[in-house]
Scaffold this active site. Structure first.
Site, PDB file in Angstrom:
ATOM      1  N   GLY A   9      55.830  -7.886  25.401  1.00  0.00           N
ATOM      2  CA  GLY A   9      56.031  -6.741  25.954  1.00  0.00           C
ATOM      3  C   GLY A   9      55.797  -5.383  24.756  1.00  0.00           C
ATOM      4  N   SER A  10      56.374  -4.411  24.810  1.00  0.00           N
ATOM      5  CA  SER A  10      56.012  -3.494  23.884  1.00  0.00           C
ATOM      6  C   SER A  10      56.741  -3.555  22.384  1.00  0.00           C
ATOM      7  CB  SER A  10      56.402  -2.215  24.378  1.00  0.00           C
ATOM      8  OG  SER A  10      57.853  -2.214  24.459  1.00  0.00           O
ATOM      9  N   GLY A  52      60.334  -4.828  21.231  1.00  0.00           N
ATOM     10  CA  GLY A  52      60.290  -6.114  20.524  1.00  0.00           C
ATOM     11  C   GLY A  52      60.996  -5.751  19.135  1.00  0.00           C
ATOM     12  N   GLU A  79      54.907 -11.224  21.160  1.00  0.00           N
ATOM     13  CA  GLU A  79      53.672 -10.873  21.822  1.00  0.00           C
ATOM     14  C   GLU A  79      53.762  -9.436  22.093  1.00  0.00           C
ATOM     15  OE1 GLU A  79      51.243 -12.902  21.191  1.00  0.00           O
ATOM     16  OE2 GLU A  79      52.359 -14.881  21.108  1.00  0.00           O
ATOM     17  N   LYS A 124      63.478 -13.786  32.525  1.00  0.00           N
ATOM     18  CA  LYS A 124      63.586 -12.222  33.087  1.00  0.00           C
ATOM     19  C   LYS A 124      62.477 -11.778  33.069  1.00  0.00           C
ATOM     20  CE  LYS A 124      64.133  -8.343  31.828  1.00  0.00           C
ATOM     21  NZ  LYS A 124      63.627  -7.456  32.828  1.00  0.00           N
TER      22      LYS A 124
HETATM   23  P1  NAD Z   1      58.410  -3.480  27.878  1.00  0.00           P
HETATM   24  O1  NAD Z   1      58.640  -3.876  26.493  1.00  0.00           O
HETATM   25  O2  NAD Z   1      58.905  -2.202  28.421  1.00  0.00           O
HETATM   26  O3  NAD Z   1      59.119  -4.597  28.695  1.00  0.00           O
HETATM   27  C1  NAD Z   1      58.739  -5.879  28.556  1.00  0.00           C
HETATM   28  C2  NAD Z   1      60.169  -6.826  29.094  1.00  0.00           C
HETATM   29  O4  NAD Z   1      61.043  -6.536  28.326  1.00  0.00           O
HETATM   30  C3  NAD Z   1      60.471  -6.478  30.422  1.00  0.00           C
HETATM   31  O5  NAD Z   1      60.842  -7.542  31.173  1.00  0.00           O
HETATM   32  C4  NAD Z   1      61.740  -5.585  30.309  1.00  0.00           C
HETATM   33  O6  NAD Z   1      62.649  -5.427  31.297  1.00  0.00           O
HETATM   34  C5  NAD Z   1      62.205  -6.177  28.980  1.00  0.00           C
HETATM   35  N1  NAD Z   1      63.087  -5.248  28.143  1.00  0.00           N
HETATM   36  C6  NAD Z   1      63.226  -3.868  28.282  1.00  0.00           C
HETATM   37  N2  NAD Z   1      63.998  -3.320  27.606  1.00  0.00           N
HETATM   38  C7  NAD Z   1      64.675  -4.367  27.040  1.00  0.00           C
HETATM   39  C8  NAD Z   1      65.784  -4.763  26.223  1.00  0.00           C
HETATM   40  N3  NAD Z   1      66.418  -3.655  25.508  1.00  0.00           N
HETATM   41  N4  NAD Z   1      66.351  -5.799  25.794  1.00  0.00           N
HETATM   42  C9  NAD Z   1      65.278  -7.083  26.195  1.00  0.00           C
HETATM   43  N5  NAD Z   1      64.673  -7.082  26.952  1.00  0.00           N
HETATM   44  C10 NAD Z   1      64.102  -5.614  27.484  1.00  0.00           C
HETATM   45  O7  NAD Z   1      56.923  -3.772  28.130  1.00  0.00           O
HETATM   46  P2  NAD Z   1      56.036  -3.422  29.389  1.00  0.00           P
HETATM   47  O8  NAD Z   1      55.838  -2.047  29.926  1.00  0.00           O
HETATM   48  O9  NAD Z   1      56.608  -4.277  30.551  1.00  0.00           O
HETATM   49  O10 NAD Z   1      54.577  -4.148  29.104  1.00  0.00           O
HETATM   50  C11 NAD Z   1      53.725  -3.347  28.173  1.00  0.00           C
HETATM   51  C12 NAD Z   1      53.657  -3.894  26.870  1.00  0.00           C
HETATM   52  O11 NAD Z   1      53.417  -5.221  26.957  1.00  0.00           O
HETATM   53  C13 NAD Z   1      52.498  -3.222  26.075  1.00  0.00           C
HETATM   54  O12 NAD Z   1      52.759  -2.798  24.936  1.00  0.00           O
HETATM   55  C14 NAD Z   1      51.390  -4.414  26.086  1.00  0.00           C
HETATM   56  O13 NAD Z   1      50.709  -4.271  25.067  1.00  0.00           O
HETATM   57  C15 NAD Z   1      52.512  -5.531  25.847  1.00  0.00           C
HETATM   58  N6  NAD Z   1      51.839  -6.648  26.299  1.00  0.00           N
HETATM   59  C16 NAD Z   1      51.586  -7.844  25.201  1.00  0.00           C
HETATM   60  C17 NAD Z   1      51.029  -8.962  25.460  1.00  0.00           C
HETATM   61  C18 NAD Z   1      50.459  -9.943  24.422  1.00  0.00           C
HETATM   62  O14 NAD Z   1      50.123 -11.043  24.793  1.00  0.00           O
HETATM   63  N7  NAD Z   1      50.608  -9.612  23.218  1.00  0.00           N
HETATM   64  C19 NAD Z   1      50.481  -9.433  26.886  1.00  0.00           C
HETATM   65  C20 NAD Z   1      51.051  -8.363  27.838  1.00  0.00           C
HETATM   66  C21 NAD Z   1      51.664  -7.113  27.563  1.00  0.00           C
END
Ligand code: NAD
Length: 483
Positions: free
Chosen positions: A232-233, A237, A254, A179
């Protein structure tokens, strides 16, 4: 501007077929540099997820019936196909995510190719062990795929981070539903097609686009999913861990970062300031391991602030498709507003803007590279992930003070240390709470080295043999030798 009816419509990829989403709904994908629509992408539903999970479950057996060496050859062909299409892929990723083309060509695409080639080599090297437990039995282990994997990917490195999940999962014999982030789904859809062309059987790699709250949530809670690998965030997470508890899915998270780049007075200040600038301004600061806190020993504080500001002022911001562009836009209007709001918070907390601090231009989501001085450790701009081109420069006194400040956030993904003293850099590497420590350099990742963090940066590691462990489960086998 093209009307939405003229835009290319992208469907879901399930079982090797492009299928319309159940609700027949599509979202418009914008170019973050111009705010103009570039494509229409299917909004998957929970029913689409269910169909993809069934297909992926059915594909587990045929995928594992292929000899490991042959699976490796398929992945190697997949990697070569990425190379053949590298220009197209780079242009697509640059357009979709607003990333400067030169950076995508130098990093994102080669890293995706390398990741696939690396894990292609792993396919026939996933061994068990013979472990002598007692004389009247042959006891050994085999490593089996965890099963069907949900890979949930963010928008900052859609292709590269997507491949960090896809490649090891395929090497281990898992099947996947990917996804991509709502804002950046295009490279994943292209990758799905290239996988089929390389010989990955239909159903092994499925791409379901759509909202996190619908597609993501349906994947995380689906009883037919065995593992969720998420980048993601931290807030999403946390929800994923809870959602995955229903059938005790394996989970790898992550998450975010607030990494400290620690510069001692005896460092090569020119190199350190250059790396500190790229550490925070690369990808417009939308990097989980961005060196968003630059910690500088007090004796050289003003000097480093000036050098960092000078580098920030020299960055060419603009059209990501031009080779001279060094910094593109943020991903969305929402992200731009978040970053500008943090800049206001920083000012109201008493930090001073040395350079930047405003939106750049009137269309596209550009924000100037921003350097804050007089930042105190307790301020929000020093504690919270901004995910934009904003450096907080914080003074420190000595090693103990640097470690206290560097370790003083809930995150622990990465850190940097700059010093000419070999004992000091190793003492600091030991003292810093981080999954990766860079010494006299900053920002490198390589698929051969474990990647991840702890605390609000998540848990589990991607890359290397660690990923092989997380996409497989050991099975112990006892064979009686008794007469
Ligand atoms: P996000 O958490 O908003 O989204 C990440 C993914 O999760 C997207 O595909 C989103 O559609 C999905 N998502 C959103 N809500 C969900 C739910 N309720 N259930 C399941 N999936 C859901 O993050 P973002 O804004 O896309 O990315 C930014 C964040 O990612 C920042 O906090 C950044 O630090 C982190 N990040 C971490 C790493 C790492 O390797 N540690 C790498 C890149 C980004």
């Amino acid at each position: 501007m093209r009307s939405n009816t003229e835009l290319k419509r992208h469907n879901l990829l399930i079982g090797g077929e492009c299928v319309e989403p159940g609700g027949r709904e599509y979202s418009t994908i914008l170019d973050p540099a111009t705010e103009k629509p570039i494509a229409m992408v299917a909004q998957g539903t929970a029913e689409d997820v269910d169909r993809a999970v069934q297909v992926a479950r059915a594909a587990l057996k045929p995928w594992n019936a292929i000899r490991a060496a042959e699976r490796g050859r398929i992945l190697m062909r997949f990697s070569e196909l990425l190379r053949t299409h590298q220009d197209e892929l780079a242009e697509l990723e640059s357009l979709d995510a607003g990333k400067p083309i030169a950076g995508v060509q130098r990093q994102d695409v080669p890293a995706a190719i390398d990741t696939l080639a690396y894990y292609a080599g792993w396919c026939d090297k996933i061994n068990g062990q013979v472990i002598p437990a007692r004389p009247d039995a042959l006891t050994y282990t085999v490593r089996e795929p965890v099963g069907v994997v949900a890979a949930i990917v963010p928008w900052n490195f859609p292709l590269m981070i997507g491949m960090w999940k896809i490649a090891p999962a395929l090497a281990c014999g898992c099947t996947l539903i990917v996804k991509p982030a709502e804002l950046t789904p295009l490279s994943a859809l292209m990758i799905g097609q290239l996988a089929l062309e390389a010989g990955v059987p239909p159903g092994v790699l499925n791409i379901v686009t759509g909202k996190g709250s619908i597609v993501g949530d349906a994947l995380v809670t689906h009883p037919g999913i065995d593992k969720v690998t998420f980048t993601g965030s931290p807030s999403v997470g946390r929800g994923i861990m809870q959602g995955a508890a229903g059938n005790f899915k394996h989970v790898t998270l992550e998450l975010g970062g607030k990494s400290a780049n620690v510069i001692f007075a005896d460092a090569n200040l020119d190199k350190a300031a250059r790396a500190a600038a790229s550490g925070i301004f690369f990808n417009a600061g939308q990097v989980c391991s961005a060196g968003s806190r630059v910690l500088v020993q007090r004796a050289v504080y003003n000097d480093v602030v000036e050098r960092l500001a000078a580098r920030a002022r020299s960055i060419t911001i603009g059209n990501p498709s031009l080779h001279e562009t060094k910094m593109g836009p943020l991903i969305s209007s929402k992200q731009m507003k978040t970053v500008l709001n943090y800049i206001d918070i920083g000012k109201s907390e008493g930090a001073s803007v040395v350079t930047g601090g405003r939106r750049s231009g009137e269309s596209g989501y550009f924000v100037e590279p921003t350097v804050f001085a007089d930042v105190e450790h307790e301020m929000r701009i020093s504690q919270e992930e901004i995910f934009g081109p904003v450096a907080s420069v914080i003074p420190f006194e000595d090693e103990a003070d640097a470690a206290r400040i560097a370790n003083g956030t809930p995150f622990s993904l990465a850190a940097g240390v700059w010093s000419a003293d070999i004992g000091r850099v190793h003492r600091m590497a030991a003292a810093l709470r981080a999954g990766t420590v860079w010494i006299n350099t900053y920002g490198y990742t390589d698929v051969r080295l474990p990647w991840g963090g702890s605390g609000d940066s998540g848990f589990g590691r991607e890359h290397g043999d660690t990923a092989i462990e997380t996409f497989t489960e050991p099975k112990s086998v006892w064979l009686s030798l008794a007469q």
